[in-house]
Design a protein around this motif. Structure first.
Motif, mmCIF file in Angstrom:
data_model
loop_
_atom_site.group_PDB
_atom_site.id
_atom_site.type_symbol
_atom_site.label_atom_id
_atom_site.label_comp_id
_atom_site.label_asym_id
_atom_site.label_seq_id
_atom_site.Cartn_x
_atom_site.Cartn_y
_atom_site.Cartn_z
ATOM 1 N N MET A 1 0.834 -1.199 0.000
ATOM 2 C CA MET A 1 0.000 0.000 0.000
ATOM 3 C C MET A 1 0.867 1.248 0.000
ATOM 4 N N LYS A 2 0.413 2.254 -0.703
ATOM 5 C CA LYS A 2 1.148 3.506 -0.701
ATOM 6 C C LYS A 2 0.274 4.649 -0.200
ATOM 7 N N CYS A 3 -0.928 4.767 -0.728
ATOM 8 C CA CYS A 3 -1.754 5.917 -0.350
ATOM 9 C C CYS A 3 -2.711 5.586 0.786
ATOM 10 N N GLY A 4 -3.260 4.399 0.775
ATOM 11 C CA GLY A 4 -4.232 4.015 1.799
ATOM 12 C C GLY A 4 -5.632 4.548 1.558
ATOM 13 N N GLY B 1 -7.283 4.554 -1.796
ATOM 14 C CA GLY B 1 -7.915 4.172 -3.062
ATOM 15 C C GLY B 1 -7.477 4.971 -4.274
ATOM 16 N N MET B 2 -6.264 5.503 -4.279
ATOM 17 C CA MET B 2 -5.820 6.290 -5.431
ATOM 18 C C MET B 2 -4.598 5.721 -6.139
ATOM 19 N N CYS B 3 -3.672 5.177 -5.400
ATOM 20 C CA CYS B 3 -2.365 4.857 -5.994
ATOM 21 C C CYS B 3 -2.371 3.543 -6.772
ATOM 22 N N GLY B 4 -3.360 2.701 -6.535
ATOM 23 C CA GLY B 4 -3.507 1.471 -7.314
ATOM 24 C C GLY B 4 -2.720 0.277 -6.808
ATOM 25 N N HIS B 5 -1.820 0.473 -5.872
ATOM 26 C CA HIS B 5 -0.939 -0.625 -5.460
ATOM 27 C C HIS B 5 -1.666 -1.820 -4.866
ATOM 28 N N CYS B 6 -2.700 -1.563 -4.088
ATOM 29 C CA CYS B 6 -3.295 -2.639 -3.286
ATOM 30 C C CYS B 6 -4.404 -3.356 -4.016
ATOM 31 N N CYS C 1 -7.106 -1.292 0.526
ATOM 32 C CA CYS C 1 -6.988 -0.216 1.513
ATOM 33 C C CYS C 1 -8.332 0.406 1.878
HETATM 34 S S1 FES Z 1 -3.000 1.792 -1.092
HETATM 35 FE FE1 FES Z 1 -3.238 3.164 -2.700
HETATM 36 S S2 FES Z 1 -4.995 2.413 -3.658
HETATM 37 FE FE2 FES Z 1 -4.867 1.203 -1.915
#
Ligand code: FES
Ligand SMILES: Cc1cc2nc3c(=O)[nH]c(=O)nc-3n(C[C@H](O)[C@H](O)[C@H](O)COP(=O)(O)OP(=O)(O)OC[C@H]3O[C@@H](n4cnc5c(N)ncnc54)[C@H](O)[C@@H]3O)c2cc1C
Lengths: 317, 266
Positions: free
Chosen positions: B232-235, B237-242, B250
């Motif tokens: 996770m990067k943003c937590g 719902g924006m960065c797409g990682h999770c 997230c």
């Molecule tokens: S942590 Fe960035 S979208 Fe879920």
């Protein structure tokens, strides 16, 4: 009914609508890309720029916090955005429809991206129609794009027919002469067959489609709607100050889903390729009722191996 | 986009296992903070200049917040170097929670593996404080070795007030407790699915096999809640990682009811 503007008056028109603002338009350098215009003569409306406009709404790299490592109680300081008002001229329908998609992510109800929000509010969108389709990779005809713009130009040889798509746009062309015309729809050679992908997850076509992939991430970097990002800290040499910045990332990179212990959730080419396409054509649609693809064809044109996902999707049966 | 992190003061630091510490945090200023987090949620925890890591809530209290942190890399290793009196920077809480208040009247099964026990510790605290609202509480915890058993003090306490079943993967010959995988002690319990809800947290592979075991014992997927871990990067719902399938772990998770995420593709 719209308005008409003689081409020789374009400069005059643009300088008046972009007064006090930055003018952004396609410029031909190494390739065609959107840039801040310094000289009107640099504007090039031939062809679809290879890079989309997203960098003006979420730069490839952009600081979010200054870090004060010496002050234990004030470690984070927000970086003030310095976004000037701007006018984008020469954007295509695919570009502006891309913003409608990105709005879903960055202007969500609970969490918003302030930079994106401010940039959206401060940008006037002037598009130009794509007749004929500017690239052989274009397939927007298959993507049901909205007429989304403040103003929209259509080339009539020695003049432009202009239509407004917002009250703001309308107010800018009040003084121009009325003109009766109906803008023709964009026709593309390439097509994407619309289908429900949910039954095709295990199709061998995905493997065929992705086997040439180099995981270079060019497709997502050039994509009109891909804006996944990383968040990274950097410390100055004196160890007293630093910054936390946001940087474009790509689901095509292996470490995108790597977690503790080195485990990677999407490791092979097929899984990454499928994730990219399913996100675009299924997951996003399930959530927001629209595809996360605007048919610009940039991912195909920018790919060093010319991987064309439309061929893969069209093959699924 | 990413809201600004706020500092909390470390008021307690307790070693749990090799490279694993429990931190208790309170407001860093004079004013007391009232915490409003839910069991299963996480915070994005920062070490300025190094980065951020998602860490689950491990406590249940309005007055403090506890994190159990295992050092596995840049951020988490640096967090372990912090001492009582130092600040920890957080933003959150984020994500979904185990819906404990909606599960009243049920028997609760708590199944955890390794550091996945941390968020479940908060759940147990909740269950203890609302003991009368629940039927029996069965705990199944698995750790790698006797030294890796987390929350040893709590374990004694839980053993007294709940049905605690603890196992370790490997142990020296003179170890008195159970040895074997957590699936084994779940199976041995012989419990049926009547009037039960299961909360699981642990490594992906452990959760997979626990669910298989539960299935063979007659449990339905809608009786199972689990917590997923992704990068996770943003937590928010924006960065797409999770993202798994179309789901943001997230924001739509990390806690999911299992039947809602069946058939998801990585
Ligand atoms: S942590 Fe960035 S979208 Fe879920
Ligand atoms: C919802 C959630 C709750 C969590 N709760 C806890 C907890 O209570 N206690 C705890 O000790 N850990 C917890 N974790 C795991 C913890 O977030 C990771 O161990 C941590 O992010 C690793 O970061 P690092 O900088 O220390 O490691 P890095 O130096 O970044 O990398 C070490 C390894 O961790 C991987 N990694 C990097 N970022 C993440 C990430 N965000 N999530 C998982 N792996 C990552 C790397 O790919 C690498 O393999 C949780 C994770 C999630 C998603």
């Amino acid at each position: 009914m719209g308005k008409v503007l003689e081409k020789k008056r374009l400069k005059e028109f643009l300088s008046s609508v972009s007064k006090g603002a930055e003018l952004i338009a396609p410029v031909k350098s190494d390739t065609l890309r959107f840039e801040i215009i310094k000289d009107f003569d640099d504007i090039c409306l031939e062809g679809r720029p290879l890079f989309p406009v997203k960098k003006f709404f979420s730069p490839a790299r952009h600081d979010i916090f200054k870090l004060n490592l010496a002050d234990k109680n004030k470690a984070f300081e927000e970086v003030k955005n310095k976004i000037k008002p701007r006018v984008i001229f020469g954007g295509r329908l695919c570009d502006f429809n891309g913003l409608l998609r990105l709005d879903k992510l960055f202007l969500a109800k609970e969490f918003q991206d302030e930079y994106y929000k401010e940039a959206r509010e401060k940008t006037l969108l002037i598009g130009i129609n794509c007749v004929p389709a500017p690239s052989k990779y274009c397939f927007c005809e298959s993507m049901n794009l909205d007429k989304y713009y403040d103003l929209f130009f259509h080339d009539l040889g020695d003049k432009y027919y202009i239509e407004a798509g917002s009250p703001k746009g309308e107010s800018l062309i009040l003084k121009l002469e009325d003109y009766d015309f109906s803008i023709p729809a964009i026709k593309c050679k390439k097509h994407l067959e619309k289908k429900d992908l949910s039954g095709f997850y295990d199709s061998p076509a995905w493997k065929d489609g992705s086997k040439k992939c180099l995981n270079c991430g060019k497709c997502t970097a050039h994509c009109t709607t891909c804006l996944c990002f990383d968040v990274i800290d950097e410390v100055d040499a004196d160890l007293k100050k630093g910054k936390r910045f946001k940087e474009w990332d790509s689901c095509q990179f292996t470490n995108f889903t790597q977690v503790a212990g080195g485990f990677v959730f999407r490791k092979d080419y097929v899984a990454k390729f499928k994730h990219r396409i399913y996100h675009k054509l299924q997951y996003f649609r399930e959530r927001f009722g629209m595809d996360m693809c605007t048919g610009c064809g940039r991912c195909i044109e920018s790919c060093p191996r010319l991987i064309d996902f439309t061929e893969t999707v069209n093959k699924l049966k | 986009m990413l809201s600004k992190s706020t500092p909390l003061k470390i008021v307690k630091k307790e070693k749990q296992a090799d490279k694993t510490y429990l931190f208790r945090l309170e407001g860093s200023g004079k004013k007391k903070i009232k915490f409003d987090y839910k069991i299963g949620q996480f915070y994005q925890v920062s070490v300025p200049g190094i980065g951020e890591a998602p860490i689950s809530v491990c406590s249940f209290s309005e007055d403090f917040l506890e994190f159990n942190i295992r050092g596995v890399g840049d951020v988490t290793d640096k967090l372990l170097e912090l001492e009582v009196g130092d600040n920890i920077w957080i933003r959150g809480p984020y994500g979904t929670s185990y819906p404990l208040d909606k599960l009243k009247g049920n028997n609760i099964m708590i199944i955890g593996g390794g550091t996945g026990i941390a968020p479940l510790r908060g759940a147990l605290k909740y269950l203890e404080m609302h003991r009368a609202d629940f039927e029996r509480v069965h705990i199944f915890f698995g750790c790698r070795s006797p030294e890796e058993v987390l929350f040893k003090k709590d374990m004694h306490h839980w053993d007294r007030i709940f049905d605690l079943n603890l196992t370790v993967d490997k142990a020296p010959a003179n170890y008195k407790g159970k040895v074997g995988l957590v699936t084994k002690i779940v199976e041995e319990s012989g419990l049926d699915n009547r009037n039960k809800v299961v909360l699981i947290c642990g490594p992906p592979i452990m959760m997979k096999f626990v669910i298989k075991t539960l299935e063979s014992m007659g449990f339905h997927y809608d009786q199972i809640f689990l917590s997923h871990e992704r990068r996770m990067k943003c937590g928010v719902g924006m960065c797409g990682h999770c993202m798994i399938s179309g789901i943001y772990v997230c924001k739509d998770g990390p806690v999911f009811r299992y039947d809602k995420i069946l058939g998801m593709h990585e």
